[in-house]
Design an enzyme around this catalytic site. Sequence first.
Site, PDB file in Angstrom:
ATOM      1  N   ASP A 221      25.697  65.456  34.049  1.00 47.77           N
ATOM      2  CA  ASP A 221      26.499  65.962  34.146  1.00 47.77           C
ATOM      3  C   ASP A 221      27.225  67.305  34.335  1.00 47.77           C
ATOM      4  OD1 ASP A 221      28.071  63.286  33.389  1.00 47.77           O
ATOM      5  OD2 ASP A 221      27.514  64.038  31.299  1.00 47.77           O
TER       6      ASP A 221
ATOM      7  N   LYS B 277      25.788  68.094  39.277  1.00 49.01           N
ATOM      8  CA  LYS B 277      25.515  67.656  40.839  1.00 49.01           C
ATOM      9  C   LYS B 277      25.898  67.028  41.910  1.00 49.01           C
ATOM     10  CE  LYS B 277      22.647  65.016  38.017  1.00 49.01           C
ATOM     11  NZ  LYS B 277      23.325  65.334  36.878  1.00 49.01           N
TER      12      LYS B 277
ATOM     13  N   GLN C   7      21.274  62.084  35.765  1.00 44.74           N
ATOM     14  CA  GLN C   7      21.310  62.081  34.569  1.00 44.74           C
ATOM     15  C   GLN C   7      20.602  63.886  34.675  1.00 44.74           C
ATOM     16  OE1 GLN C   7      20.151  58.585  35.154  1.00 44.74           O
ATOM     17  NE2 GLN C   7      22.297  58.461  34.714  1.00 44.74           N
TER      18      GLN C   7
ATOM     19  N   GLY D 118      27.448  59.109  36.734  1.00 45.37           N
ATOM     20  CA  GLY D 118      28.964  59.708  36.801  1.00 45.37           C
ATOM     21  C   GLY D 118      29.122  60.911  37.776  1.00 45.37           C
ATOM     22  N   HIS D 119      28.902  60.609  39.448  1.00 49.01           N
ATOM     23  CA  HIS D 119      29.056  61.720  39.822  1.00 49.01           C
ATOM     24  C   HIS D 119      30.672  61.561  40.710  1.00 49.01           C
ATOM     25  CE1 HIS D 119      24.671  62.035  40.973  1.00 49.01           C
ATOM     26  NE2 HIS D 119      24.746  62.600  39.401  1.00 49.01           N
TER      27      HIS D 119
HETATM   28  P1  IMP Z   1      21.560  55.014  28.909  1.00 43.43           P
HETATM   29  O1  IMP Z   1      21.229  55.293  30.042  1.00 43.43           O
HETATM   30  O2  IMP Z   1      22.995  53.965  28.963  1.00 43.43           O
HETATM   31  O3  IMP Z   1      20.561  54.005  28.264  1.00 43.43           O
HETATM   32  O4  IMP Z   1      22.354  55.734  28.006  1.00 43.43           O
HETATM   33  C1  IMP Z   1      21.444  56.614  27.139  1.00 43.43           C
HETATM   34  C2  IMP Z   1      22.063  57.943  26.923  1.00 43.43           C
HETATM   35  O5  IMP Z   1      22.090  58.867  27.877  1.00 43.43           O
HETATM   36  C3  IMP Z   1      23.165  58.393  26.496  1.00 43.43           C
HETATM   37  O6  IMP Z   1      23.402  59.477  25.292  1.00 43.43           O
HETATM   38  C4  IMP Z   1      23.927  58.560  27.776  1.00 43.43           C
HETATM   39  O7  IMP Z   1      25.443  58.944  27.110  1.00 43.43           O
HETATM   40  C5  IMP Z   1      22.998  59.668  28.360  1.00 43.43           C
HETATM   41  N1  IMP Z   1      23.356  59.003  29.481  1.00 43.43           N
HETATM   42  C6  IMP Z   1      23.160  58.485  30.276  1.00 43.43           C
HETATM   43  N2  IMP Z   1      23.484  58.718  31.593  1.00 43.43           N
HETATM   44  C7  IMP Z   1      24.136  59.890  32.042  1.00 43.43           C
HETATM   45  C8  IMP Z   1      24.746  60.357  32.390  1.00 43.43           C
HETATM   46  O8  IMP Z   1      24.439  60.166  34.121  1.00 43.43           O
HETATM   47  N3  IMP Z   1      25.380  62.099  32.373  1.00 43.43           N
HETATM   48  C9  IMP Z   1      24.895  62.328  31.190  1.00 43.43           C
HETATM   49  N4  IMP Z   1      24.309  61.485  29.675  1.00 43.43           N
HETATM   50  C10 IMP Z   1      23.578  60.063  30.813  1.00 43.43           C
END
Ligand code: IMP
Length: 430
Positions: free
Chosen positions: A13, A16, A222, A40-41
């Site tokens: 977040d 990017k 991420q 999420g962008h």
């Molecule tokens: P997952 O990727 O859904 O398995 O989540 C694993 C961890 O990564 C959790 O703490 C999510 O909140 C975090 N996470 C996954 N994708 C994002 C992102 O795009 N931005 C911020 N945190 C993320």
Amino acid sequence: MPTLVIVGAQWGDEAKGKIVDVLGAEADFVVRYSGGNNAGHTVIVAGEEHKFHLLPAGILHPGVTAVLGGGMVVCPPSLLSELDRTGAGGRPIGQLVVSPAAHVVFPYHRLLDQLEEEARGANKIGTTSRGIGPAYTDKVQRHGIRMGEFVRPEIFERRLREVLAVKNRLLSMFGAAEIEFEALFQEYSRYAERLRPHVAEVAPMLQAAVAEGKHVMFEGAQGTFLDLDHGTYPYVTSSHPTAGGACLGTGIGPRDIGSVLGVCKAYTTRVGSGPFPTELTDEVGELIRDQGQEFGTTTGRARRCGWLDLVALRHSCRINSMSGLILTRLDILGGIGDLKVCLGYRRDGMELHSPPSLIEDWSGIEPVYTTVPGWDEDLRSVRGLQDLPQSARDYLELVESHTGVPIAILSIGPARDETAVLRPDLIWAR
Ligand code: IMP
């Protein structure tokens, strides 16, 4: 060579999407290399907001080839609805290519993600519930269904039968209802039909592009500390958001990466559970969340907010071999008063110089802060260093001196033009 990785330097977040959109104007290819629709962008163009989860944000430039690399996990209905939304009303967008090696996310992955989270109880990771972990688990277990199989009906039917039989046993172990083969196969075959024309080998296409000197940008999702190997395991995602992931997830070799720019907020945020030494649980944290509208693009969850952590950022600069930093959301810190910046960690009276690998070793870490003056000016019209108040310039200097990495770009608002390029030479290595 003009190849560039844009990587999240913190916990995701970092804004990017906006950076990829801005730099995408010069790119021939924009390539996502890891993750799925957990990302999420948000990109704002001409006052219109675009939200991306799977498509590379660079697709808004019609001349760009947008690529989903083999390191990704792809949810077909989510990709198709994003494609329809982005190209709605005949808006010209880039061409989409999806690697046959990317893995497909099915409804049983999403269900298992939720069931596994519930089973973890108080130790839950706080996943996005998009089935990301279970889809990567299938990949590692070597029974995932890949895009190339998915779009070939005879292979897809056989593979889905085989895998669903196992998944249904798992679902019943959790006490959940089984998924019926025929309905799932019919629904997903319709998605496969629409995606088939987009599926093509990615590695040779990108290798040829690199050889021809084309501008290739790798779009990280991420962030570094959510990396499966380098993050705060187990509170991580199941893929490799770090710059090394760009090679693994696309088929480009390490010596074909020209530059790596790390996107970093002027403060820190994190969604989900896990260590966060500089977290603010007081009214200052709330102020940052309010001013920055720090709520997730994918899940709408309130993000945890805290001060800038230069111990973590320096580590991130090294892991990613960053050539430059892109500091975003500097405008959000305006009007907060004095600012704290973490320059060290202390545990049991001992100083730590880098973040620990083991989750157990994070407990008891205390940040060592320096306090610096903030600023009250609205920074959104800043277009160069000369427009910044002295205290903001000092803030940038502190980041550069502590990390040893120069700041290449400043972002001071969500719009394309709310950007100050300080070091154009660091963006596309020649
Ligand atoms: P997952 O990727 O859904 O398995 O989540 C694993 C961890 O990564 C959790 O703490 C999510 O909140 C975090 N996470 C996954 N994708 C994002 C992102 O795009 N931005 C911020 N945190 C993320």
